[in-house]
Design an enzyme around this catalytic site. Sequence first.
Site, PDB file in Angstrom:
ATOM      1  N   ASP A   1       0.863  -1.164   0.000  1.00 15.66           N
ATOM      2  CA  ASP A   1       0.000   0.000   0.000  1.00 15.66           C
ATOM      3  C   ASP A   1       0.917   1.237   0.000  1.00 15.66           C
ATOM      4  O   ASP A   1       2.140   1.134   0.103  1.00 15.66           O
ATOM      5  CB  ASP A   1      -0.946  -0.033   1.208  1.00 15.66           C
ATOM      6  CG  ASP A   1      -2.170   0.849   0.983  1.00 15.66           C
ATOM      7  OD1 ASP A   1      -3.194   0.631   1.634  1.00 15.66           O
ATOM      8  OD2 ASP A   1      -2.089   1.749   0.119  1.00 15.66           O
TER       9      ASP A   1
HETATM   10  C1  GLC Z   1      -4.231   4.299  -0.286  1.00 17.55           C
HETATM   11  C2  GLC Z   1      -5.162   3.152   0.061  1.00 17.55           C
HETATM   12  C3  GLC Z   1      -5.211   2.072  -0.992  1.00 17.55           C
HETATM   13  C4  GLC Z   1      -4.966   2.681  -2.353  1.00 17.55           C
HETATM   14  C5  GLC Z   1      -3.532   3.166  -2.366  1.00 17.55           C
HETATM   15  C6  GLC Z   1      -3.130   3.809  -3.693  1.00 17.55           C
HETATM   16  O1  GLC Z   1      -3.573   4.736   0.871  1.00 17.55           O
HETATM   17  O2  GLC Z   1      -4.958   2.523   1.324  1.00 17.55           O
HETATM   18  O3  GLC Z   1      -6.499   1.446  -0.878  1.00 17.55           O
HETATM   19  O4  GLC Z   1      -5.170   1.717  -3.371  1.00 17.55           O
HETATM   20  O5  GLC Z   1      -3.272   4.079  -1.305  1.00 17.55           O
HETATM   21  O6  GLC Z   1      -3.784   5.035  -3.843  1.00 17.55           O
END
Ligand code: GLC
Length: 740
Positions: free
Chosen positions: A265
Amino acid sequence: MTEEKLTELLKSMTRKEKIGQMIQLDGGCFKQNPSEENVTGPLERLGLSKETVQLCGSVLNVMGAEQVVKIQKEYMQKSRLKIPLLFMADIIYGYKTVFPIPLGMGATWNPELVCDAYRMIAAESAADGDMVTFSPPADLIRDARWGRCLEMASEDPFLLSKFSAAMVKGLQNDGKPGKSVASCVKHFAGYSAVQAGREYNTVDMSERNLRQNFFPAYKAAVDAGCELVMTSFNTIDGVPATGNQWLLKKVLREEWGFQGVVITDYAAINELMTHGVAENEYEAAHLAINATVDIDMRTACYGNQLESLIQNGEISDEQIDQACMRILQLKNKLGLFENPYYGCMIKKETLTQSAFQEAALARIVANRSCVLLKNNNVLPIKNHPKIALIGPYADSKDITGLWAVFADREKTVTLRQAMEEHFGKENISCDKGCDFLYDYESLGDFGNIKVSELSAMTEVERKQQEQKALENAQRADIIVMALGEHILQSGEAGSRTDITLPRPQKELLKKIHALGKKTVVVLFNGRPLALKDIEPYCDAILEAWFPGTEGGHSICDILSGDYNPSGRLAVSFPYDVGQEPLFYSQFSTGRPASKNVDRFTSRYIDCPNEAMYPFGFGLSYHSCAYSAPVISQKNMMPDEELTVQVDIQNISDCEGTETVQMYLRDKVGSVVRPILELKDFRQISLKPGEKQTVIFKISEEMLRFYRQDMTWGSEAGTFEVLTGPNSHELQKSEFQLCKK
Ligand code: GLC
């Protein structure tokens, strides 16, 4: 490209080029005009060299065919080996055409319909440059205080699994070129179990609970073929998921056989330092690569540290080769080596045609996602009475929810537009009446999400608005109030300790109710709300969630009776936030609460235990009678199957859709077993007076669980079968699972 060619390509890559494939950066580093040579401008903070940026293998949240083609063209010109850049985006429940939030889609109890929705989402986004989407979110809902309930379909492992598999199937769409995207199930694992419902907080649970309840929906996505898995921000047994070998190597790759790409993430490798399991970037990168994380989203750890880890003999070139190969295989599966522009070449007119289909389907899904929670015979609104439409959501385009970052707001149909179309402009008065909130400061902002309102009216304006709304309400035959959470009160980083309707709206509702007119409340929210304090002021309550682009039409279809509401809650609504975490599938405890008020039982002295609106609940304009379940035999050998028969009759004068639910209870186990577990459901449509028989099957596999020794299997003994329209209105029968 053949596997052999891929292997040759890998062999021809330098170590830096391989490591480059393992880095994902945000669009900022590609959007500048390369001639300005400030390509690392937005990333200087990241500490990545210009060379590393140019070698990065994927980028997130860059959308738009023209832009993607332009960036890819420039990138490929500079790529020594012509390995295309991979574009990934957060297209969670819709691209330009937005469907209801997953919490609403769960209320359809129709995975097949949701699969169709995701096919459309895939086609619309692939044609505009997307190749991978960070969806489905498959975190089991446990606590309504957590803002990301918005993105999850259910609190039940079985139902959530059905939806996560359906979303993968829809997104990957049989790999149809240009009409499918690679899906990425997230957030692995257990992210929704954050303590106290507080975003990004610690997660701490038994392995049994994790495996029994949280893993199934991720595994259903893996078994459905999802190409990527995203690691979650939280810890699992004290080790953050992003550096957790047990979770990623043992469970995901060895037990489940997942051979796809693991991506972190956002900046999660850096967070290994903040969590306190890594001293520095070097140790953070070491933990992540040893856990088999393939792509480092938006940090400098892999880019700056993997080479040193190899030179110091702490990791091997083979580990880099394995990660890089998985990324090349993903790009190859998407056909990027043959066509690096992927779906961008779809002709624009095709897009326009499909836009109408998407809108039509978005309306159907939103129809089916709305849940009628209360109706004192005020709905449907017949004929063309004078309607006062009041509230901050009455004419708002913020009905697409927090993660609809690419929504085409111009296409969003507000409730006002839809009601004027249906009931006639002359019959509708529309007033905002009050602000969403008194305090907007605490909301923060959410990057590029478009929000129509981030500040309160002045006291004078507020009084004027309220007065005007009350006057219009006074002149109306019926009042429809469009109320709910501000769009930034749910979604990521949207945890709340108070999950009631915001105060200004509650206060206005009470004043409106004092007029003594029929009052319908339509709710827009991204979590289960505690509605105890507003329920007495509502003659009807329609839960609309964030219904998406066609939200106005779909709600009006229900208010007018054009659609008979069929949504059923896939999550429990509490009386009070103090009951959270609240979910239907609870254990008995040694002192279960009883109907009579016995002090020394598991209860609150100031609130019921149960949900105010329970899992599986929803009203319709029709009503049905259910028979008790009839089981084919009282004793079942492990290699046999039982059938359970339920008769349902529509005893009203209107056609409708019914979701017949079947639950089981394992009365005695080597570990405690839930008092209720959803095991199957069937949606049927019944004409007035029509009677249908639903037949469920029960097999031994359905009775399995993680036993005391953590083996997966069933245990002989007594089982209850419970069937009905929701988890509170059930009739039961019993059978014995016999020993072999
Ligand atoms: C965010 C979210 C995730 C998302 C990622 C990319 O913090 O937790 O669900 O896909 O970053 O934007």
